[in-house]
Design a protein around this motif. Sequence first.
Motif: not given
Length: 912
Positions: A897, A911-912, A859, A894-895
Motif C-alpha cells: 500500500k 502491506a495488507k 508494517n 499481500k498488496d
Amino acid sequence: MSSSCSSSPRHLGTSVRTSIFLSLLASALSLRSHPAMLASLRSLPASSPLCRSRPTAFVSPSRFRRPNPVRGLFASAPSSAAAGTERRAYDHAAVESKWQRYWDEHETFLTPERDISRPKKYVLDMFPYPSGAGLHVGHPEGYTATDIMCRYYRMCGYDVLHPMGWDSFGLPAEQYAIKTGTPPAETTKVNIATFKRQLKSLGFSYDWSREIATTDKAYVRWTQWIFLQLFKKGLAEQSEVSVNWCPALGTVLSNEEVIDGLSERGDHPVVRQPLRQWILRITDYADRLAAGLKGLDWPAGTMTAQEGWIGKSRGCNADFKTEDGQNTVSVFTTRADTLMGVTYVTLAPEHPLVDTLTADACREEVEAYVKTASSRSDMDRTAAKEKTGVFTGGYVMHPLSGEKVPVWVGDYVLGSYGTGAVMAVPAHDTRDFSFAQKFGLDIKWVIKPVEEKEIKTEEVFTAPGVVHNSGEFNGLSTEKAKGAIMEKLENLGAGGPVTTYKLRDWVFSRQRYWGEPIPIYFPVDFPDGVDPVAANPCSDSCEHTIRHDLPIPVDEADLPLKLPNMDDYQPGDDPAGCLARARDWRYFQKDGKWFARETNTMPQWAGSCWYYLRFTDPKNADAAFSPEADESWLPVDLYVGGAEHAVLHLLYARFWHQVLFDLGYTKHPEPFGKLVHQGLILGSDGEKMSKSRGNVVNPDDIVEDQGADALRLYEMFMGPLEAVKPWQTSQVSGVVRFRDRVHAVVCRATQSDAPMDDETNRLLHKTMKKVTEDLDGMAFNTAISALMVFTNHLVGLGDAVPREAAEKLALMVSPMAPHLGEECWSILGHGETLAYHPWVEHDEALCVDDTVTMAVQVNGKVRGQIELPVECEQDVAMEEAQKLERVANQLEGKDIKKIIYVQGRILNIVAK
C-alpha cells in the motif's frame, strides 16, 4: 585534507556511534560481570548524549603549528624498542617512572615565552587546599581533564600555560596545630609535599616552575597589597556587624559553615552577635557583577546561582511609623500594588526596634525566641520549610490607610537582607498565607484575576491582576497600581522607588592565627597624665585605648606583614583573636608613639581571589603581575573545578578582578572565560567519599597496582565529565586491557610492512575526526570509546598492523594516557617526545561511507537489513529488500500500500 581542529564539526552517523558504544563495552568491561550494563547500553536511543559527540570548543589552524619552543624539549627521548624487537608485556611502573623522569629532566612542560601573534590557552584548575589526608581518587578527575586539554592544545600549536599551586591557609591546619602543637607552617609544608608527589605520579603536565602557595611570604605580600588598594579605594572598611561567632573555634563563620546552629567543623555552638569586622564593599559592584556574566561560557546553573546570590530587585520602600511616631519600620517590596492588603509586619529577630516594639506582656516569649534564633545561621533560617514567629504586642501605622498593623518577629526575616523587616500580604504571598493561617491572622484580598468577578478566598492568588478593595487605586492593573502607589508614597515622604540586592558586603575578618595579617594598625591612647614614652601597653597593668576609628595602612614598602611565632594557637573567647595575645607583635612604637596592629586575619578566600593572576608572573618581585603578563595570558581560557564553588569563590574573585580592572592593573574585565564543573566521584557505596564512611580510595594504590594511565583512562571513561559517578575499582581492569592492547598493537606494527587497506584507512580517519571533535567538546568518555573500537580493529589484523595506523593511534591516545603514548611513540622509532608533535588530521572524504547498512521494516517491524550504496534509489532498495527471506514471507499474498523510504536511513513497507 581538512584540519583536525576545524570549527565546524560533523558527527559520526548513528550506526557508527551505536557501534562505538557496544564495542566499547565488549573491549573495556567484563561482560560476564556486567550483563545488566551492557543490556542497558544496547537499549539506549541513538539520540542519547552517550552516543553523541559534543560541539567544537575552539579553532586551531594548522598554520600555528611550530617547533617546540621549550629548552631541551627535543633532546633524545629514552629508547623503548627498535623495530623488530620481540613483543613483551607492558610494565606500567617502569614506563611511567621513565617518562616522568624524562619530562622533569628536560622541562618538557615549561611555559613558552609568549609571542602574542600566536594563539594561547591558559588552562587552570581550582587549586587545592593541601589537607593532611592527601588526595583520594575523586580529586584527580578535574586535573586529568585539564591535563588532557593542555596536551591536546600543545599538539594543536597553542602556547599553553598550565600551572599548579596551593590554597594553603585555612582552619584545618590551625586546628591540627591546636591539637598537636605543630606550627601550621610545618604541617602545611608536609601536606604540600604529599599532594605534589601524588599529582606528579599521575603524569600531569604542569609547569612546576610556576608553583605558588598562598602562604608564601612573597604571595602574602601581594595579597596584602591588594587589600591596601581596596582600602585606599574606600572598599575596605570597619563596621559593627552581626556575625556567626563560634567561641570554641574562636572565629567568625560564614553562613555556609553553620548547620543547625553548630559549626560545620567540630559541631561547636555558634551564636549571632555584633563584632567589629572588616568588610569589603562588594555591594558597590553588584550591578557590574551581574552584568559581567553576560557573554561568559559558564554552566547555566552557575550563572543562575551567581545571579540569585546577587539578587537584584526593583521595587519600593514603604515606611510604617510606630504608634508614638518616634520610630519608623521601613519595608521593601516588589509588589507595591498589594500594599493595601498588609495585615501584619514581621521583623527580623536582630532588628533594632524589636525591643522597643515589644509589649511587657510579650517580652519573655519574644526574648526567648530571639535567643533561639541567634544560634542559627541565615542559611538555616531561610531554608527552613516551616516558618516560625511570635507576636511582639506592638503595632505600627499603615503609611496610606493609617490603620494599626500588628508587629511580629520571625526568623525567616534576615537583618542582613533589605531593611530587616517585611510587610505581610497573606492573600497574595504563599509564605505569608501559610503563616497567617497558622497563627489566625487577618487575610485581605486586594488583587483579583482580570477575567473573574469573584475572588476565591480559600487559596492564595499571587499572579498579576486588577487592584480591588484598595480605595483610590481600585480598577488599576498590577503594573499601573505599582507606579501609582510608589508615587503616592514618595509624595507623602513615606517611601518610594528603590533598587535592592540580596548580596551583602563581604565580612572579611577572621579571628584566627593561620591567615594573612590585615596590614592595618591603629593609634594607642593613654589616660591623661600618662607619659606615652614611658607607658608600655604590652603590660596588663597599662591602661590604654586602641583607636579603631583611626585605621592606618601599613606602608607598601614594609610588606609583607608577617605572622608572629606563637606557642599557643588556642582561639580563646576573645573576639580580637589569638593574635591579641602576641603583645610584642601587636604593639609597636613609631616616632615615639605607640600603635597596635590589627589582630584579625583575612579569610581563606583572600588568597584564592587572585592566584590566577600571580601564575602569569610568579617570580615578579616588583609587582603582583606585570602588564605584559596580563596582556599575554589573561583571561583564563578554561577553568575547571567543583560546583561547590559556583557562588562565593567565583563571585569574590570576580569582585577583586573588577577592582583591579578599574585601577588599571588588568585590561580584561572578567577573569574566567570558560568554566567547567567536573562531577563528583562517589565511593563504591554511592556516597560521598569520606574517612568516616570508610569509602575513600587512595590513588596511590591504583597507580601502584594498575598504573597512572589506567587511573586517568578510567576516570575519563566512567561517563561525561560533568556527571556524578560511583567509583568501582574492579572496573579499572577494563581500561588496563585497552592500554595493554594499544601497546601490543604498536609492537606488532614495528615488525610489519603491511600497507594500509581501505577499511582500516577509513576507520582511522573516522576515528581521528571523532576523537578530535570529542576532545574539542571535552567528551573524553566517547573519545576513549572510539579509540577502543579502532584498537580492536587493529588487533583483528594480527601481525599486519600498518605503521601509519599505529603512529596515529599513539598520538591520539597520548592526551588521555601520556605515558603510554610516549612509550608507543618511542617504540615506533621516534627519538623525541610527542608532546609537541602536530595533532592528527583527518580527510573528510574518507569519513563518508560508500555504503550503508539499513533496516528493512514491514508494517513497522524490522524484518532484516540490507547494504546499499549511500545514494541509492528506492527501486533498487526495494529490489534488495525483497531478496530477504523474512521480508518476502511477510509480503507474500499481500498488496503493498505504501513505501516509506529515507535514503541511507530506513525502508518501511506497508502491506495488507
